[in-house]
Write an enzyme that holds these catalytic residues in place. Structure first.
Site, PDB file in Angstrom:
ATOM      1  N   GLY A 116       7.384   8.152  -0.629  1.00 22.85           N
ATOM      2  CA  GLY A 116       8.227   8.479  -1.772  1.00 22.85           C
ATOM      3  C   GLY A 116       9.478   7.620  -1.751  1.00 22.85           C
ATOM      4  N   HIS A 117       9.277   6.345  -1.438  1.00 21.94           N
ATOM      5  CA  HIS A 117      10.375   5.381  -1.447  1.00 21.94           C
ATOM      6  C   HIS A 117       9.794   3.966  -1.449  1.00 21.94           C
ATOM      7  CE1 HIS A 117       9.590   4.534   2.785  1.00 21.94           C
ATOM      8  NE2 HIS A 117       9.606   5.835   3.028  1.00 21.94           N
TER       9      HIS A 117
END
Ligand code: TYD
Length: 137
Positions: free
Chosen positions: A51-52
């Protein structure tokens, strides 16, 4: 760089009735010098990691045990992968948003990275990531 630069890379596998062996050399089997190794384990069912994106970091991800899914996104396109063998892995180039989920019980996710840990290299907000990724083209 974009999603087309991210790809599955096969690793050498020395088959032996007493157990197989795989090895990885930086700049030979992965397209960067390996400066850091880390691994995810004891991941609870239903958990989501990643999630990055990273600004500069190159990474190579291997399912050392079990399996998991990886979704890549370069701001334009998405691509899904399922890793479940320890003799290949997924090369992730810089500026790629990644989400890792669907971890099987007991799975181990090994990550080789081109640099030491640096929080400033992370982009943790998707809109910020997409803005930079689209401006770069
Ligand atoms: P993070 O990269 O966000 O985990 P994931 O992408 O797997 O969900 O890292 C989680 C935490 O661990 C964060 O606080 C930073 C820390 N960390 C380090 O200190 N060193 C490292 O090499 C890594 C990968 C993470």
């Amino acid at each position: 760089m974009g999603i087309q630069d991210c790809r599955i890379l096969d690793l050498p596998k020395i088959d032996n009735p007493s157990g197989n062996l795989t090895f990885i050399e930086g700049q030979r089997h992965v397209p960067f010098d390996i400066k850091r190794v880390y691994y995810l384990y004891d991941v609870p069912g239903g958990a989501e990691r990643g999630g990055h994106a990273h600004r500069e970091l190159h990474q190579f991800i291997i399912a050392m045990s079990g399996s998991f899914a990886i979704e890549l996104d370069d701001g334009y396109q998405k691509k899904q992968y399922h890793l479940n063998r320890s003799y290949y892995g997924l090369y992730i180039c810089p500026m790629t948003w990644r989400v890792i989920d669907n971890f099987s019980s007991g799975s181990v996710c090994l990550v080789l990275a081109s640099a030491r840990y640096d929080e400033a290299d992370y982009i943790r907000n998707y809109e910020t990531f997409a803005g930079i990724a689209r401006k770069d083209r």
